[in-house]
Design an enzyme around this catalytic site. Structure first.
Site, PDB file in Angstrom:
ATOM      1  N   HIS A  53       7.339   9.813 -37.208  1.00 58.98           N
ATOM      2  CA  HIS A  53       6.950   8.446 -36.866  1.00 58.98           C
ATOM      3  C   HIS A  53       5.682   8.451 -36.007  1.00 58.98           C
ATOM      4  O   HIS A  53       5.413   9.420 -35.289  1.00 58.98           O
ATOM      5  CB  HIS A  53       8.055   7.765 -36.049  1.00 58.98           C
ATOM      6  CG  HIS A  53       9.257   7.348 -36.841  1.00 58.98           C
ATOM      7  ND1 HIS A  53      10.545   7.640 -36.435  1.00 58.98           N
ATOM      8  CD2 HIS A  53       9.377   6.640 -37.997  1.00 58.98           C
ATOM      9  CE1 HIS A  53      11.404   7.133 -37.318  1.00 58.98           C
ATOM     10  NE2 HIS A  53      10.724   6.527 -38.271  1.00 58.98           N
ATOM     11  N   CYS A  74      13.507   6.332 -29.530  1.00 61.07           N
ATOM     12  CA  CYS A  74      14.426   6.067 -30.658  1.00 61.07           C
ATOM     13  C   CYS A  74      15.776   5.534 -30.200  1.00 61.07           C
ATOM     14  O   CYS A  74      16.475   4.876 -30.967  1.00 61.07           O
ATOM     15  CB  CYS A  74      14.705   7.338 -31.438  1.00 61.07           C
ATOM     16  SG  CYS A  74      13.379   8.506 -31.468  1.00 61.07           S
TER      17      CYS A  74
END
Ligand code: CIR
Length: 265
Positions: free
Chosen positions: A169, A256
């Site tokens: 990411h 996250c």
């Protein structure tokens, strides 16, 4: 300046499920240990709460091994939340599981719905003035364009950037430290995407330290990266180091593990 990108009254987390051992990973370095992950998770939540925030802990979702990584399911903005459409097929259903919680806590919720649109929260960095979204193996141009359309009347400006090749990411490689400052890996900052910010690079060989979160007065960073820690201390940040060995086996870090926001009114 509202400090919207790092001052929050609330966070949502989700307990890790036993199925966490089946979580996605780029390279298999062994199964995460659930008990150790739970201990790290508890420390993470206690640290968020120590800033005065309310942390809502959702129950584990065994059907979704990666569901502890709640950040990927939504983007929380000052005006409302956007429910994502994860590009990992095994994670698509996690977004729908999050939507009702956001509706209860937050108020206005909109959804990415395009059949060709894919976007995960881990690719999105909200700053004071813009929303940077990194194209990646999980986030495509259609997903980014839909996010831009859905947030335009909230006054949001979406800027498409690139996640470095082979990196899960965009925020695997960067995080916001304050209104002007971004912590980044050198491979990402070298792309020039942070030209209008002050950049602190992580130390060479400590790329996994780039995924931190600024949450109210604290910066939460993964433990075990002493040279990057010293750079952040020298820059004056109030740090808390959190164990991340088990989430790291699944390519997860500090951002996250929570959705961070301030409900409207
Ligand atoms: C995945 O591959 O989707 C998970 N194992 C890790 C997700 C990490 N999330 C994040 O960086 N926002």
């Amino acid at each position: 300046m509202t400090d919207r990108s790092f001052r929050f009254s609330h966070a949502i987390t989700r307990k890790p499920a036993r199925s966490i051992t089946e979580g996605l990973r780029a390279v298999d370095t062994g199964a995460p240990d659930l008990a150790r992950m739970q201990a790290h998770h508890a420390d993470y939540i206690a640290t968020l709460r120590s800033t005065g925030a309310t942390v809502v802990e959702l129950d584990a979702l065994p059907a979704y091994p990666d569901s502890v990584f709640v950040e990927d399911t939504a983007l929380c903005l000052p005006a409302g939340a956007i429910v994502m459409r994860p590009g990992a097929p095994s994670r698509l259903g996690e977004a729908a599981e999050m939507a009702p919680h956001l509706e209860t806590l937050y108020g206005e919720v909109r959804r990415i719905t395009g059949a060709d649109s894919f976007i995960e929260g881990g690719d999105i960095l909200m700053t004071e003035t813009e929303i940077l979204v990194g194209r990646s193996a999980r986030t495509n141009a259609a997903g980014i364009a839909e996010l831009a359309r859905l947030t335009a009347d909230w006054g949001e400006v979406v800027r498409e950037v690139h996640t470095p090749p082979g990196v899960l990411h965009f925020k695997t490689d960067c995080s916001l430290l304050d209104a002007e400052t971004i912590l980044s890996t050198p491979r990402l900052s070298a792309s020039g995407c942070f030209a209008s910010y002050r950049v602190i690079d992580v130390a060479e060989g400590e790329e996994a330290a780039a995924n931190t979160i600024r949450f109210n007065d604290l910066v939460l960073m993964p433990a075990g990266f002493p040279r990057t820690r010293d750079r952040l201390l020298a820059a004056g940040f109030d740090l808390r180091e959190i164990g991340n060995s088990e989430c790291a086996k699944l390519d997860g870090g500090m951002s996250c593990l929570s959705l961070r926001f301030t409900p409207r009114g």
